[in-house]
Design a protein around this motif. Structure first.
Motif, PDB file in Angstrom:
ATOM      1  N   ALA A   1      46.828  53.026  24.981  1.00  0.00           N
ATOM      2  CA  ALA A   1      47.090  53.741  26.231  1.00  0.00           C
ATOM      3  C   ALA A   1      45.802  54.005  27.005  1.00  0.00           C
ATOM      4  N   VAL A   2      44.710  54.299  26.295  1.00  0.00           N
ATOM      5  CA  VAL A   2      43.418  54.502  26.961  1.00  0.00           C
ATOM      6  C   VAL A   2      42.977  53.213  27.644  1.00  0.00           C
ATOM      7  N   TYR A   3      43.104  52.083  26.966  1.00  0.00           N
ATOM      8  CA  TYR A   3      42.770  50.789  27.574  1.00  0.00           C
ATOM      9  C   TYR A   3      43.636  50.520  28.802  1.00  0.00           C
ATOM     10  N   CYS A   4      44.908  50.880  28.724  1.00  0.00           N
ATOM     11  CA  CYS A   4      45.821  50.648  29.841  1.00  0.00           C
ATOM     12  C   CYS A   4      45.389  51.431  31.078  1.00  0.00           C
ATOM     13  N   VAL A   5      45.037  52.711  30.889  1.00  0.00           N
ATOM     14  CA  VAL A   5      44.590  53.535  32.012  1.00  0.00           C
ATOM     15  C   VAL A   5      43.269  53.013  32.573  1.00  0.00           C
ATOM     16  N   LEU A   6      42.343  52.645  31.709  1.00  0.00           N
ATOM     17  CA  LEU A   6      41.058  52.110  32.174  1.00  0.00           C
ATOM     18  C   LEU A   6      41.230  50.786  32.908  1.00  0.00           C
ATOM     19  N   THR A   7      42.203  49.990  32.487  1.00  0.00           N
ATOM     20  CA  THR A   7      42.462  48.722  33.171  1.00  0.00           C
ATOM     21  C   THR A   7      42.950  48.960  34.583  1.00  0.00           C
ATOM     22  N   LEU A   8      43.886  49.876  34.752  1.00  0.00           N
ATOM     23  CA  LEU A   8      44.380  50.196  36.096  1.00  0.00           C
ATOM     24  C   LEU A   8      43.259  50.743  36.979  1.00  0.00           C
ATOM     25  N   ARG A   9      42.414  51.583  36.406  1.00  0.00           N
ATOM     26  CA  ARG A   9      41.296  52.147  37.181  1.00  0.00           C
ATOM     27  C   ARG A   9      40.316  51.052  37.590  1.00  0.00           C
ATOM     28  N   ALA A  10      39.962  50.172  36.658  1.00  0.00           N
ATOM     29  CA  ALA A  10      39.016  49.099  36.969  1.00  0.00           C
ATOM     30  C   ALA A  10      39.599  48.120  37.979  1.00  0.00           C
ATOM     31  N   PHE A  11      40.891  47.874  37.880  1.00  0.00           N
ATOM     32  CA  PHE A  11      41.513  46.959  38.833  1.00  0.00           C
ATOM     33  C   PHE A  11      41.469  47.515  40.250  1.00  0.00           C
ATOM     34  N   MET A  12      41.708  48.805  40.405  1.00  0.00           N
ATOM     35  CA  MET A  12      41.682  49.394  41.737  1.00  0.00           C
ATOM     36  C   MET A  12      40.268  49.406  42.321  1.00  0.00           C
ATOM     37  N   ILE A  13      39.265  49.519  41.462  1.00  0.00           N
ATOM     38  CA  ILE A  13      37.882  49.588  41.945  1.00  0.00           C
ATOM     39  C   ILE A  13      37.334  48.200  42.261  1.00  0.00           C
ATOM     40  N   ARG A  14      37.672  47.202  41.448  1.00  0.00           N
ATOM     41  CA  ARG A  14      37.025  45.896  41.554  1.00  0.00           C
ATOM     42  C   ARG A  14      38.059  44.806  41.805  1.00  0.00           C
ATOM     43  N   ARG A  15      38.861  44.990  42.826  1.00  0.00           N
ATOM     44  CA  ARG A  15      39.891  44.001  43.107  1.00  0.00           C
ATOM     45  C   ARG A  15      39.308  42.669  43.560  1.00  0.00           C
ATOM     46  N   ALA A  16      38.183  42.683  44.268  1.00  0.00           N
ATOM     47  CA  ALA A  16      37.589  41.432  44.752  1.00  0.00           C
ATOM     48  C   ALA A  16      37.113  40.568  43.588  1.00  0.00           C
ATOM     49  N   GLN A  17      36.355  41.149  42.645  1.00  0.00           N
ATOM     50  CA  GLN A  17      35.883  40.394  41.496  1.00  0.00           C
ATOM     51  C   GLN A  17      37.057  39.936  40.623  1.00  0.00           C
ATOM     52  N   PHE A  18      38.081  40.777  40.548  1.00  0.00           N
ATOM     53  CA  PHE A  18      39.262  40.428  39.760  1.00  0.00           C
ATOM     54  C   PHE A  18      39.935  39.176  40.316  1.00  0.00           C
ATOM     55  N   SER A  19      40.116  39.116  41.635  1.00  0.00           N
ATOM     56  CA  SER A  19      40.745  37.950  42.243  1.00  0.00           C
ATOM     57  C   SER A  19      39.890  36.715  42.065  1.00  0.00           C
ATOM     58  N   GLN A  20      38.564  36.882  42.153  1.00  0.00           N
ATOM     59  CA  GLN A  20      37.668  35.750  41.981  1.00  0.00           C
ATOM     60  C   GLN A  20      37.745  35.204  40.556  1.00  0.00           C
ATOM     61  N   PHE A  21      37.847  36.092  39.584  1.00  0.00           N
ATOM     62  CA  PHE A  21      37.930  35.649  38.190  1.00  0.00           C
ATOM     63  C   PHE A  21      39.220  34.889  37.941  1.00  0.00           C
ATOM     64  N   LEU A  22      40.337  35.418  38.417  1.00  0.00           N
ATOM     65  CA  LEU A  22      41.608  34.760  38.172  1.00  0.00           C
ATOM     66  C   LEU A  22      41.696  33.417  38.883  1.00  0.00           C
ATOM     67  N   SER A  23      41.048  33.298  40.062  1.00  0.00           N
ATOM     68  CA  SER A  23      41.073  32.027  40.769  1.00  0.00           C
ATOM     69  C   SER A  23      40.325  30.942  40.007  1.00  0.00           C
ATOM     70  N   SER A  24      39.365  31.330  39.156  1.00  0.00           N
ATOM     71  CA  SER A  24      38.600  30.355  38.379  1.00  0.00           C
ATOM     72  C   SER A  24      39.137  30.183  36.967  1.00  0.00           C
ATOM     73  N   ASN A  25      40.167  30.934  36.611  1.00  0.00           N
ATOM     74  CA  ASN A  25      40.725  30.891  35.251  1.00  0.00           C
ATOM     75  C   ASN A  25      42.021  30.102  35.284  1.00  0.00           C
ATOM     76  N   THR A  26      42.031  28.932  34.670  1.00  0.00           N
ATOM     77  CA  THR A  26      43.211  28.079  34.706  1.00  0.00           C
ATOM     78  C   THR A  26      44.308  28.541  33.747  1.00  0.00           C
ATOM     79  N   SER A  27      43.991  29.393  32.786  1.00  0.00           N
ATOM     80  CA  SER A  27      44.979  29.816  31.790  1.00  0.00           C
ATOM     81  C   SER A  27      45.642  31.140  32.128  1.00  0.00           C
ATOM     82  N   LEU A  28      45.221  31.792  33.202  1.00  0.00           N
ATOM     83  CA  LEU A  28      45.775  33.100  33.537  1.00  0.00           C
ATOM     84  C   LEU A  28      45.905  33.210  35.045  1.00  0.00           C
ATOM     85  N   THR A  29      47.115  33.463  35.505  1.00  0.00           N
ATOM     86  CA  THR A  29      47.375  33.652  36.914  1.00  0.00           C
ATOM     87  C   THR A  29      47.614  35.129  37.194  1.00  0.00           C
ATOM     88  N   VAL A  30      47.700  35.458  38.476  1.00  0.00           N
ATOM     89  CA  VAL A  30      47.936  36.854  38.856  1.00  0.00           C
ATOM     90  C   VAL A  30      49.284  37.323  38.327  1.00  0.00           C
TER      91      VAL A  30
END
Length: 404
Positions: free
Chosen positions: A172-201
């Motif tokens: 549950a702690v990881y889940c909350v931290l994931t949501l927090r990090a996603f809201m803060i770093r959405r630009a880097q998150f989108s860039q990572f997923l665009s370069s990752n062929t095994s994981l889509t949004v």
């Protein structure tokens, strides 16, 4: 009389099948936490299916070796599914806080090793530690089957009872931290997923939803079981190893009319086995209808259909262009502009020919003394016009840059 028979065996076996359907493409994508979740859930459902068939309307100790194996699986699964959910939440957190968009083969291999240590190591450790507080080999419940025994002693809580809750808390702690990090770093998150062929949004958010649902259901169930152990059973003081394991080979049996007369026992047993079916169906709901799943379903269908002489329909051809007869050359045409060439008529005074594909373009010259013929060339971006208003006058060519 078992009110859930044959409904539970059917659902348990169906759960064993459907939860393994997305396994091949998750293995290809190196989603180790998700694969562990599928495998442990499938093993747990198969275990309960076998028990519900063998001990339907009886409580005879007819398969002691199987019961030793089955009870070890039950003990391991109690922490294995929360541990697999922890692996998923941990991976989602790593992605949401990634510092680089490139993952090497060594990074992926290290992540898989850590997931295996969590998803396999913790259940194996739990199986070993639970033996310390195991009073005798197992119990037999009519219609349910083999069930592990744990003496309700103070040592049983840190060694066995608290593990699912602690793992769920970390997850549950990881889940909350994931949501927090996603809201803060959405630009880097989108860039990572665009370069990752095994994981889509879409797959990322399905994994997040799966881990969250597992927390919302399994953690309260394990907490309720912990509450029942504390409030409905006397806590036996720890004296010694020999005292806990006294009369080890005793097998306690419980007819259905006896254990069903105690509401707390009914809740503990039925919630424990139906929660596994729920995990399987929830997982299939998130991943069984995704794009990659439908694509693999089609492949499987046509692979079977071909054996019966059924051939797949031909691929749909693209619709032809509305401008029939106007064909562009098939050479490389990337980043080029067309060339418009004006050719003079065969004799002076000839009226202008009407071209249905004639295009009026900036820089073109309109005159009744010549004809425009449209050509498309990928080799140049210049606009050229041939001016020759008289057949006796030498032609000159003017070239001007075509601007858009």
């Amino acid at each position: 009389m078992d009110p859930s028979y044959p409904l539970y065996p059917i659902f348990a076996f169906l759960s064993f099948i459907i939860v393994l359907v997305p396994l091949p493409w998750h293995i290809q994508a190196w989603n180790s936490g998700t694969c562990l979740f599928m495998i442990w859930t499938a093993v747990a459902c198969l275990n309960q299916f076998i028990n519900s068939i063998i001990w339907h309307n009886n409580f005879v100790d007819r398969a002691p070796i199987w019961c030793d194996i089955s009870t070890r699986i039950t003990v391991g699964v109690a922490v294995a599914i929360p541990a697999a959910s922890l692996c998923i939440n941990r991976r989602l957190y790593k992605i949401a806080t990634c510092q680089t968009v490139t993952l090497t083969h060594a990074h992926k291999r290290r992540a898989v090793i850590i997931d295996l240590l969590i998803g396999l190591g913790i259940p194996a450790l739990q199986m070993a530690l639970q033996f310390i507080v195991q009073g005798h080999r197992y119990d037999l419940f009519e219609d349910v089957g083999c069930y592990p025994t744990t003496v309700n002693t103070p040592a049983a809580y840190p060694l066995s009872f608290l593990w699912p809750n602690l793992i769920g808390l970390v997850s549950a702690v990881y889940c909350v931290l994931t949501l927090r990090a996603f809201m803060i770093r959405r630009a880097q998150f989108s860039q990572f997923l665009s370069s990752n062929t095994s994981l889509t949004v879409n797959r990322y958010f399905r994994l997040m939803a799966l881990a969250t649902v597992e927390l919302l259901f399994n953690t309260p169930i394990s907490t309720y079981g912990l509450y029942l152990n504390i409030t409905t059973r006397p806590i036996y003081p720890w004296k010694s190893w020999s005292d806990i394991h006294f009369d080890w080979y005793t097998i306690d049996v419980f007819p259905s009319f006896l254990w069903r007369s105690t509401p707390s026992t009914v809740a503990l047993l039925e919630l424990g086995r139906w929660s596994l079916v729920l995990c399987a169906f929830v997982f299939f709901g998130f991943f069984g209808f995704a794009d990659e799943a439908r694509k693999n379903y089609r492949k499987l269908y046509w692979a079977v259909a071909k054996r019966f002489g059924i051939t797949p329909p031909p691929a749909t051809q693209p619709k032809s262009s509305a401008l029939k007869g106007f064909a562009l050359p098939l050479q490389k045409t990337t980043s080029t502009l067309p060339v418009f060439v004006s050719s003079r008529p065969s004799s002076p005074g000839t009226p202008v020919k009407h071209d249905p594909y004639r295009t009026s373009t900036q820089g073109s010259v309109h005159s009744s003394d010549y004809t425009e013929t449209l050509y498309a060339s990928p080799l140049t971006a210049d606009v050229k016009h041939d001016f020759d208003k008289s057949p006796d006058t030498p032609s000159t060519t003017r070239s001007s840059q075509f601007t858009v």
